[in-house]
Design an enzyme around this catalytic site. Structure first.
Site, PDB file in Angstrom:
ATOM      1  CD  GLU A   1      -3.069  -1.009   2.209  1.00  0.00           C
ATOM      2  OE1 GLU A   1      -2.925  -0.244   3.164  1.00  0.00           O
ATOM      3  OE2 GLU A   1      -4.101  -1.652   1.986  1.00  0.00           O
TER       4      GLU A   1
ATOM      5  CD  GLU B   1      -4.681  -5.883   2.589  1.00  0.00           C
ATOM      6  OE1 GLU B   1      -5.483  -5.158   3.204  1.00  0.00           O
ATOM      7  OE2 GLU B   1      -3.458  -5.879   2.802  1.00  0.00           O
TER       8      GLU B   1
END
Ligand SMILES: *[C@@H]1O[C@H](CO)[C@@H](O)[C@H](O)[C@H]1NC(C)=O
Ligand SMILES: *[C@@H]1O[C@H](CO)[C@@H](O)[C@H](O)[C@H]1NC(C)=O
Length: 621
Positions: free
Chosen positions: A181, A250
């Protein structure tokens, strides 16, 4: 953000010749290709240190029975390298064993090396010593950081290679991940962030694993690294090249639990809907974050204020039991997706409108046809005509037709609604307690300075607790002593929790929060003529795991510390002599162990301490 490119592809091809590794996992715009076959892959996160090795075979088997193809895990650097160059791969950190168990169950592994992992894990997975490497700045174009990151990443890759665990060697690992991320950080810090992204991708690809790398939430992931989506919904996500597959690394099955908070819930219907919607829109890899959340054992939770439970409302609960109806509902979904797989990998979907808020996604290829029929309306039932059939569609739902005719699954129809039955433990626990004394400046083993020090700088995170202790001398002629008043003590702290003791008595407790860990104690306190012992017990509840340069966040009493209401006016205590003591007495005695616990006298029965600070409790069952 502009798309960046570099010669990673060239580099990888070079390596194929030079290093003699055969890349048996590749990808195209549809899917990950394993042994020449495009695959729709259902993946689930199970973090090995969040359960015990005894639990692993059962968790992995249940994941397989639940229809998963892939186990996804982060690699937890601070568990593996507790001090520089000293590696640990035992017990809950036995990564090789975990990967091999997945292999034995016939599952693939997605290894997210990071080594930044976030994960609500202490310091985002970084060892605390890394913070004290001279000149270091985390996750940017910084030489000391890049050197440490490369060393650990290479260490893990070579450990996997030694054990022949990459798919290119006949092992189960079909994918890896570098960074985590990073897109939002890069966006915030600009040029050094872009340079770092490029370096990280190049470094990873250069390790020549023979399987693809992904970067999640990273729009500009350089080729050949695949950029992937994280979130509650990802149906509109597009990778940065049409040569890359649409992957959801995710899919949040729920959310983590704050200290003292309830477990946030996400309905099985909504979760199933989002997965079906992703697949109908051409997605080919979905990962449940988490499939088993588990437990933050010991002092591993970061956050701040992240609970020890990491249940996450995942399909398998904290203890490894099926969380129904979520587990069964998703299992049925995976079965329907698998039945549709030949059509899903063969072609891109054709979208057909079936009316307002109604859509069909049709995967039609020679010898295979699958359809997904969606009702996006969140309130109304609908009837839709598709092919020669008529279909009833509950609101916010997708029906799956693996042969383009027969509905085998609808995301909103949950047929397995049993509730967990909790049975209270009737036989009362016989609790015992032990109270330790607050530390004070007279204790011999303490360090001293004429300054207030940052907490982690002193503890190096060997304990959550740090005592800040000083003497406050009060003249017998002080006005407040005569007229029965109390002076005002003010303590400013960077967080996260503070207990204030004066002459061994608790004067108050204050705490910050996840959003703002800073806190201020401000109260009138009882002082006596002569010497007073001021002892501040500062508690750090996990180190930050996310945010731009989270390594620079402070904890502990940084001041000022002042006393108001004396004849002299306000006394600043910040620059007087402070002594420090790391940890609690009970920690140094290892009260949590069998042998340590017998080193003190425990109180039993009605005398067991209630709501007193510095109390240790134990119970035997
Ligand atoms: C992702 O998970 C959430 C809930 O956990 C669910 O609502 C959503 O539909 C899922 N999305 C996909 C595409 O699977
Ligand atoms: C960290 O600790 C050292 C002593 O070990 C001290 O000299 C230094 O001032 C401290 N820094 C901070 C920010 O507390």
């Amino acid at each position: 953000m502009g798309k960046r490119e570099f010669n990673g592809v060239v580099l990888m091809m070079l390596c194929l010749w030079v290093c003699g590794v055969t890349a048996s996992v590749t990808y195209d715009h549809k899917a990950i290709v394993v042994d020449g076959k495009r695959r729709i892959l259902i993946s689930g996160s199970i973090h090995y240190p969040r359960s015990t090795p005894q639990m692993w075979p059962d968790l992995i088997q249940k994941a397989k029975d639940g229809g998963l193809d892939v186990i996804q895990t982060y690699v937890f650097w601070n568990g593996h390298e507790p001090s520089p160059g000293q590696y640990y791969f035992e017990d809950r950190f036995d990564l090789v064993k975990f990967v091999k168990l997945a292999q034995q169950a016939g599952l693939y592994v997605h290894l997210r090396i990071g080594p930044y992992i976030c994960a609500e894990w202490n310091l985002g997975g970084f060892p605390v010593w890394l913070k004290y490497v001279p000149g270091i700045a985390f996750r940017t174009d910084n030489e000391p950081f890049k050197a440490a990151m490369q060393k650990f990443t290479a260490k893990i890759v070579s450990l996997m290679k030694e054990n022949r665990l990459f798919q290119s060697q006949g092992g189960p690992i079909i994918l890896s991940q570098i960074e985590n991320e990073y897109g939002p950080v890069e966006w915030e810090i600009g040029a050094p962030g872009k340079a770092y992204t490029k370096w990280a991708a190049q470094m990873a690809v250069g390790l020549d694993t023979g399987v693809p790398w992904v970067m999640c939430k990273q729009e500009d992931a350089p080729d050949p690294v695949i950029d992937t989506c994280n979130g509650f919904y990802c149906e509109n996500f597009k990778p940065n090249k049409n040569t890359k597959p649409k992957m959801w690394t995710e899919n949040w099955t729920g959310w983590y639990t704050d200290f003292g908070g309830a477990v946030p819930r996400r309905p099985a219907e909504d979760l199933a809907f989002s997965v079906a919607r992703f697949i109908q829109n051409g997605g080919s890899f979905v990962n449940y974050y988490m499939y088993h959340g588990g437990t933050n054992f010991g002092r591993t939770s970061g956050g701040l204020f992240i609970a020890t439970s990491y249940d996450y409302d995942a399909p398998l609960d904290e203890y490894g039991l099926e969380n129904e109806p979520k587990y069964e509902h998703l299992r049925a979904l995976h079965k329907a997706i698998k039945q549709s797989e030949p059509a899903l990998v063969a072609t891109d979907p054709k979208v057909q409108s079936l009316g307002y808020n109604l859509e069909a996604h049709v995967f039609s290829a020679p010898g295979a046809c699958a359809a997904f029929i969606a009702n996006y309306d969140t309130k109304s039932y609908a009837k839709a005509k598709f092919g020669n059939g008529q279909y009833d569609l509950p609101p916010w739902s997708i029906s799956i037709l693996p042969d383009c005719k027969t509905v085998v699954y609808n995301t909103a129809k949950v047929g397995y609604g049993w509730l967990k039955k909790m049975t209270p433990v009737n036989s009362a626990f016989a609790w015992q307690s032990y109270n330790e004394e607050p530390a004070s400046s007279s204790q011999a083993d303490s360090i001293a300075a004429y300054a207030l020090w940052e907490q982690v700088n002193v503890t190096r995170d060997s304990s959550d607790y740090l005592w800040y202790m000083t003497d406050v001398n009060v003249n017998a002629n002080e006005g407040f002593l005569k007229n029965g008043q109390s002076p005002l003590l003010t303590v400013m702290s960077a967080g996260h929790v503070l207990h204030v003791f004066i002459n061994g008595q608790l004067a108050g407790t204050v705490w910050g929060g996840l959003g703002n860990p800073k806190l201020t104690f401000s109260d009138n306190v009882k002082l006596r003529a002569g010497n007073n012992k001021l002892s501040l017990l500062s508690v750090a509840v996990g180190l930050p795991n996310v945010g731009v340069h989270f390594e620079t966040w402070n904890a502990g009493v940084l001041g000022p510390v002042t006393l108001k209401g004396l004849n002299e006016g306000t006394r600043d205590l910040s620059r007087q002599k402070w002594s420090y003591k790391v940890g609690l007495k009970g920690e140094s005695l290892s009260l949590h162990t069998e042998s340590g616990s017998s080193s003190v006298e425990w109180i039993q029965g009605s005398l067991v301490a209630k709501k007193q600070p510095l109390t240790w409790y134990k119970v035997r069952k």
